[in-house]
Write an enzyme that holds these catalytic residues in place. Structure first.
Site, mmCIF file in Angstrom:
data_model
loop_
_atom_site.group_PDB
_atom_site.id
_atom_site.type_symbol
_atom_site.label_atom_id
_atom_site.label_comp_id
_atom_site.label_asym_id
_atom_site.label_seq_id
_atom_site.Cartn_x
_atom_site.Cartn_y
_atom_site.Cartn_z
ATOM 1 N N MET A 59 -8.989 7.997 -0.211
ATOM 2 C CA MET A 59 -9.832 8.384 0.926
ATOM 3 C C MET A 59 -10.355 9.796 0.712
ATOM 4 O O MET A 59 -9.631 10.659 0.195
ATOM 5 C CB MET A 59 -9.024 8.336 2.220
ATOM 6 C CG MET A 59 -8.334 6.993 2.447
ATOM 7 S SD MET A 59 -7.518 6.941 4.038
ATOM 8 C CE MET A 59 -6.643 5.370 3.919
ATOM 9 N N HIS B 101 -1.098 -1.310 -4.378
ATOM 10 C CA HIS B 101 -2.370 -1.008 -3.706
ATOM 11 C C HIS B 101 -2.444 0.491 -3.446
ATOM 12 O O HIS B 101 -1.549 1.069 -2.819
ATOM 13 C CB HIS B 101 -2.446 -1.793 -2.393
ATOM 14 C CG HIS B 101 -3.743 -1.668 -1.673
ATOM 15 N ND1 HIS B 101 -4.866 -2.413 -1.989
ATOM 16 C CD2 HIS B 101 -4.117 -0.878 -0.628
ATOM 17 C CE1 HIS B 101 -5.864 -2.103 -1.173
ATOM 18 N NE2 HIS B 101 -5.437 -1.161 -0.338
ATOM 19 N N MET C 105 -12.202 4.411 -0.709
ATOM 20 C CA MET C 105 -12.893 4.665 0.563
ATOM 21 C C MET C 105 -13.554 6.027 0.426
ATOM 22 O O MET C 105 -13.152 7.012 1.055
ATOM 23 C CB MET C 105 -11.874 4.625 1.720
ATOM 24 C CG MET C 105 -11.390 3.210 2.026
ATOM 25 S SD MET C 105 -9.826 3.160 2.930
ATOM 26 C CE MET C 105 -8.685 3.200 1.541
ATOM 27 N N ASP D 31 -4.689 3.536 -1.904
ATOM 28 C CA ASP D 31 -5.779 3.850 -0.983
ATOM 29 C C ASP D 31 -6.322 5.244 -1.255
ATOM 30 O O ASP D 31 -5.632 6.236 -1.070
ATOM 31 C CB ASP D 31 -5.269 3.758 0.460
ATOM 32 C CG ASP D 31 -5.050 2.322 0.888
ATOM 33 O OD1 ASP D 31 -6.004 1.530 0.802
ATOM 34 O OD2 ASP D 31 -3.912 1.988 1.287
ATOM 35 N N MET E 147 -11.098 -6.237 5.345
ATOM 36 C CA MET E 147 -10.336 -5.280 6.159
ATOM 37 C C MET E 147 -10.049 -5.907 7.525
ATOM 38 O O MET E 147 -10.979 -6.347 8.215
ATOM 39 C CB MET E 147 -11.131 -3.985 6.376
ATOM 40 C CG MET E 147 -11.382 -3.141 5.142
ATOM 41 S SD MET E 147 -9.907 -2.632 4.249
ATOM 42 C CE MET E 147 -9.005 -1.717 5.507
ATOM 43 N N ASP F 231 -6.377 -6.701 4.086
ATOM 44 C CA ASP F 231 -5.772 -5.364 4.182
ATOM 45 C C ASP F 231 -5.841 -4.852 5.614
ATOM 46 O O ASP F 231 -6.930 -4.718 6.173
ATOM 47 C CB ASP F 231 -6.568 -4.432 3.237
ATOM 48 C CG ASP F 231 -6.022 -3.015 3.147
ATOM 49 O OD1 ASP F 231 -4.971 -2.723 3.742
ATOM 50 O OD2 ASP F 231 -6.674 -2.196 2.456
ATOM 51 N N GLY G 124 -2.735 -4.100 8.989
ATOM 52 C CA GLY G 124 -1.959 -4.734 10.055
ATOM 53 C C GLY G 124 -1.249 -6.002 9.633
ATOM 54 O O GLY G 124 -0.900 -6.838 10.474
ATOM 55 N N HIS H 176 -8.263 0.966 -4.019
ATOM 56 C CA HIS H 176 -9.202 0.738 -2.917
ATOM 57 C C HIS H 176 -9.896 2.063 -2.619
ATOM 58 O O HIS H 176 -9.307 2.970 -2.036
ATOM 59 C CB HIS H 176 -8.389 0.229 -1.703
ATOM 60 C CG HIS H 176 -9.170 0.065 -0.448
ATOM 61 N ND1 HIS H 176 -8.570 -0.191 0.764
ATOM 62 C CD2 HIS H 176 -10.504 0.090 -0.205
ATOM 63 C CE1 HIS H 176 -9.501 -0.294 1.706
ATOM 64 N NE2 HIS H 176 -10.679 -0.113 1.152
ATOM 65 N N GLY I 265 1.271 -1.986 3.998
ATOM 66 C CA GLY I 265 1.819 -0.629 3.911
ATOM 67 C C GLY I 265 3.060 -0.515 4.766
ATOM 68 O O GLY I 265 4.192 -0.564 4.270
ATOM 69 N N SER J 202 0.858 -1.191 0.000
ATOM 70 C CA SER J 202 0.000 0.000 0.000
ATOM 71 C C SER J 202 0.892 1.238 0.000
ATOM 72 O O SER J 202 1.648 1.459 0.957
ATOM 73 C CB SER J 202 -0.890 0.022 1.241
ATOM 74 O OG SER J 202 -1.372 1.348 1.435
HETATM 75 C C1 DX5 Z 1 -6.332 1.428 5.541
HETATM 76 C C2 DX5 Z 1 -5.847 1.056 4.164
HETATM 77 C C3 DX5 Z 1 -4.686 0.140 4.136
HETATM 78 C C4 DX5 Z 1 -3.446 0.642 4.825
HETATM 79 C C5 DX5 Z 1 -2.723 -0.549 5.355
HETATM 80 O O1 DX5 Z 1 -7.516 2.127 5.407
HETATM 81 O O2 DX5 Z 1 -6.887 0.452 3.421
HETATM 82 O O3 DX5 Z 1 -4.401 -0.268 2.792
HETATM 83 O O4 DX5 Z 1 -2.606 1.362 3.992
HETATM 84 O O5 DX5 Z 1 -1.663 -0.128 6.125
HETATM 85 P P1 DX5 Z 1 -0.860 -1.107 7.077
HETATM 86 O O6 DX5 Z 1 -0.347 -2.224 6.216
HETATM 87 O O7 DX5 Z 1 0.194 -0.245 7.632
HETATM 88 O O8 DX5 Z 1 -1.848 -1.613 8.109
HETATM 89 ZN ZN ZN Z 2 -6.386 -0.375 1.414
#
Ligand code: DX5
Ligand code: ZN
Length: 223
Positions: free
Chosen positions: A39, A35, A70, A37, A139, A177, A179, A68, A199, A10
């Site tokens: 937002m 990936h 959001m 993100d 998620m 996706d 943690g 992705h 990420g 990510s």
């Molecule tokens: C959170 C995102 C993830 C995020 C993951 O809303 O969708 O893709 O970047 O980040 P890590 O891998 O650090 O949890």
């Molecule tokens: Zn994501």
């Protein structure tokens, strides 16, 4: 367990001042997908990347762009992300009243369609769509930020989805996706995931570490 696990870094955790170089570097380091993100500061409490940035990154990498969304509403921005070069577009069913229409829209424009389950969202919310989509994204954190702690309770949801997807006679990717790191990746793969988003765990330590970081997320060969 899935035969091949793909790793989708990510870029939310990349250095935004050097985004093009970062995307190139993860490709060189063995990433399978990129990936991205998106937002909107409204569906989730953070604001990130828009279609212009995706379009600017497109010439830098031949890897699939896994976008992705959001955002709410979803449909008005889908064409801009397809034009920008998204290969896969995933969205949250809570973001609009007609998720099936959104799936049709994404696919009609030539992209693959994915649906995202928040930790509190039951599988039943998307069960009727499984025959029409290309990917389910589970998620394992609440969406909005990188660097959060993996929510263990989602492992059972991944297992149940794996069983459902195995009954479908066309490939539907099961992506996870949030943690994901060296400790959690194994459990997620054992539960049936075949694409891991990462990420923090990809970008930690800078470019010299990316290849090792990505390798560390792949399942170890079993003896
Ligand atoms: C959170 C995102 C993830 C995020 C993951 O809303 O969708 O893709 O970047 O980040 P890590 O891998 O650090 O949890
Ligand atoms: Zn994501």
């Amino acid at each position: 367990m899935a035969e091949t696990v793909r790793i989708a870094p990510s870029i939310l955790s990349a250095d935004f001042a050097r985004l093009g170089e970062e995307v190139r570097a993860i490709g060189d380091a063995g990433a399978d997908w990129v990936h991205i993100d998106v937002m909107d500061g409204h569906f989730v409490p953070n604001l990130t990347i828009g279609p212009a940035v995706v379009a600017a990154l497109r010439p830098v990498s031949a890897l699939p762009f896994d976008v992705h969304l959001m955002i709410a509403p979803v449909d008005p921005l889908v064409p801009a992300f397809v034009d920008a070069g998204a290969d896969i577009i995933s969205f949250h069913p809570e973001a609009g009243p007609h998720p099936h229409r959104t799936v049709q829209l994404i696919r009609s424009l030539g992209a693959k369609a994915g649906i995202v389950l928040n930790p509190a969202t039951p599988i039943a919310m998307v069960e009727e769509l499984l025959g029409d989509i290309d990917l389910v994204l589970v998620m394992t954190v609440n969406p909005g930020f990188g660097g959060q702690r993996f929510i263990e309770s989602q492992l059972d949801k991944i297992r149940r989805l794996r069983a459902l997807l195995d009954r479908i006679d066309r490939p539907v990717d099961l992506e996870v996706d949030g943690g994901i790191n060296r400790e959690t990746a194994g459990d997620v793969v054992d539960a049936g995931a075949d694409v891991l988003v990462a990420g923090t765990a990809t970008f930690i330590g800078g470019a010299d570490c990316y290849a090792d970081n990505i390798r560390g997320l792949r399942p170890r060969p079993r003896r």
